[in-house]
Write an enzyme that holds these catalytic residues in place. Structure first.
Site, short mmCIF file in Angstrom:
data_model
loop_
_atom_site.label_atom_id
_atom_site.label_comp_id
_atom_site.label_asym_id
_atom_site.label_seq_id
_atom_site.Cartn_x
_atom_site.Cartn_y
_atom_site.Cartn_z
N ASP A 106 -21.31 -3.77 17.65
CA ASP A 106 -22.51 -2.96 17.89
C ASP A 106 -23.46 -3.05 16.70
OD1 ASP A 106 -23.73 -0.99 19.82
OD2 ASP A 106 -23.78 0.20 17.98
N ASP A 148 13.03 -39.08 25.30
CA ASP A 148 13.67 -40.37 25.04
C ASP A 148 13.80 -41.15 26.35
OD1 ASP A 148 15.39 -41.80 22.77
OD2 ASP A 148 16.44 -42.07 24.68
N ASN A 186 15.14 -54.17 27.48
CA ASN A 186 14.91 -55.29 26.56
C ASN A 186 15.90 -56.42 26.82
OD1 ASN A 186 12.68 -54.36 25.08
ND2 ASN A 186 13.99 -53.10 23.76
N GLU A 195 12.17 -45.73 21.09
CA GLU A 195 11.86 -45.25 22.44
C GLU A 195 11.82 -43.73 22.48
OE1 GLU A 195 16.37 -46.19 22.53
OE2 GLU A 195 14.59 -46.99 21.55
#
Length: 466
Positions: free
Chosen positions: A53, A334, A342, A377
């Site tokens: 205010d 993970d 791979n 990973e």
């Protein structure tokens, strides 16, 4: 709660009315009846926003605003000055003191809540960029911000060219170093895509059709070249719904409709200058974060942050959690049986899987969330100001989006199915574990996910107190 708001008013009835309005919108409120009490509340537990205010028993609300905006620790708190008098001088004095807006009693609830949402969103953006830049600075990659602001280029999109030229004449009286360009809608879109596009746009809410200015703003916000431009909407004081929609769609600020009057033109320029100053700060912070971190603290394969960035940034998230007393989530994610990818398809396929997992993480998490690749990973995710239930929903969605769509092999011979296991824990609140300990807790939950069959979320449950 949506945020903590400090209401400062010496009239108890006014405070109660505001508390009811804000509580209905899920805001937490605290109250003060004087300037001294307000400063004590700010020092004890920093609010997200202050409704202040202008007339207080011990001092002027404008002076309190000036004091808070001058303090390094409090200048980022949005302040809305409240007044029962609609005189132009009060509005100008409040804006000169650093107020983010000035509202006149009695409040229009629709516009009040839209303004609060807009200011709190802006504050969250400011804090997040500041947090990221401070992390860079700690690592030695952020340069000091330049104190000089180059003149701005401002596009004026009025209902007609004559009005645009009048706007240009009046605004240039208070911003003589800046360049104003009168544009129509199509010219604004062309300018926004140019190499030297405007830093700011002033757009009438209604152009050739009602609401066309808001549609133009949405178009500008959707384009990378103008996404971060200042966009101020000129709207009549009685067009409450239009003004509220403009704020919710991303307007930087609202400007008074009669820009040809000296008082309202000066108010408009004060608001424009404040927004341009904020833009310069954010642009500098974005540049520091982008350029300073790109090579040093990002993973070159996935483009995500690496451990070097993630650990100090997670520590800062934890520190902010201690200040705000709001919890944050930590996940360790993970890839399941990644070695077999791979071994079966080759390392190029493994790289393709990691890149796609990173892309899906980015797509399914918020901009404020931390996403990092911290191992071959393994990924780390931190979600500020998040409940356990909300974090669990996100983690379970991540499991689904990874499993639902196989990742194409780079040689085009097929695709490989990918699933992830996630360990989740919560930090902050009443717990103040070091970030290393939080990651260890998430790792323990991850091991539970792997042991129970993979492709799922496990939460670390803290032992209950005896």
């Amino acid at each position: 709660m949506a945020g903590k708001i400090l209401i400062v008013d010496d009239v108890a009835t006014n405070r109660i009315v505001l508390k009811v309005k804000l509580s209905g919108a899920r805001y937490e409120t605290i109250q003060a009846s004087s300037g001294t009490e307000a400063l004590q509340h700010v020092a004890q537990g920093r609010p997200d926003l202050i409704l202040l205010d202008v007339q207080l028993p011990d001092c002027s609300g404008i002076e309190i605003c000036r004091t808070l905006k001058a303090g390094p620790a409090t200048r980022g708190i949005p302040i809305v000055i409240i007044t029962a008098f609609a005189d132009p001088q009060t509005r100008l004095d409040a804006l000169r003191a650093g107020a983010d807006d000035v509202l006149v009693k009695p409040f229009d609830e629709l516009l009040l809540l839209a303004r609060l949402r807009s200011l709190l969103r802006a504050k969250e953006t400011d804090e997040e960029l500041s947090l990221r830049e401070s992390t860079c600075r700690e690592l030695g990659f952020a340069e000091a911000q330049a104190s000089f602001g180059a003149p701005a280029r401002i596009g004026l999109v009025a209902p007609d060219r004559e009005t645009g030229l009048l706007w240009k004449t009046m605004l240039a009286r208070f911003m003589s170093l800046d360049t104003f360009v009168v544009l129509n809608r199509d010219e604004a879109l062309i300018e926004a895509s140019s190499a030297n596009g405007p830093d700011a746009f002033v757009i009438a809410a209604d152009l050739s059709r009602p609401g066309e200015g808001l549609r133009l703003m949405s178009e500008l916000r959707s384009r990378p070249s103008s996404r971060h431009a200042v966009i101020c909407i000129v709207s009549g004081e009685h067009a409450r719904e239009t003004a509220a929609v403009a704020l919710d769609l991303g307007a930087s600020d609202l400007l008074p409709e009669v820009l040809t009057d000296p008082a309202t033109a000066e108010e408009a320029t004060l608001r424009l200058k404040a927004q341009l100053m904020r833009k310069r700060t954010l642009d500098q912070q974005r540049e520091n974060v982008t350029d300073g971190l790109r090579l040093a603290v990002t993973d070159p394969l996935t483009g995500l942050y690496n451990r070097r960035y993630a650990m100090p940034h997670l520590a800062r998230i934890a520190e902010r959690s201690r200040i705000t007393e709001r919890q944050f989530a930590v996940m360790v994610l993970d890839l399941d049986r990644f070695k077999s990818v791979n071994d079966t398809y080759g390392h190029a396929a493994g790289d393709a899987v990691l890149v796609e997992v990173a892309r899906r993480l980015n797509f399914n998490l918020r901009q404020v969330d931390l996403i990092a690749r911290i191992g071959g990973e393994e990924f780390l995710i931190a979600m500020p100001e998040t409940t356990l239930d909300a974090a669990r929903v996100v983690a379970e969605r991540l499991c689904r989006v990874m499993e639902e769509t196989p990742v194409p092999l780079p040689d085009g011979s097929g695709a490989v199915q990918v699933t992830v296991s996630i360990g989740l824990t919560l930090g902050g609140g009443t717990e103040h574990d070091p970030v290393d300990a939080l990651i260890s807790l998430a790792d323990r939950a991850l091991l539970g996910s792997k042991a129970d069959g993979r492709n799922q979320v496990k939460v670390f449950d803290r032992p209950s107190a005896a």
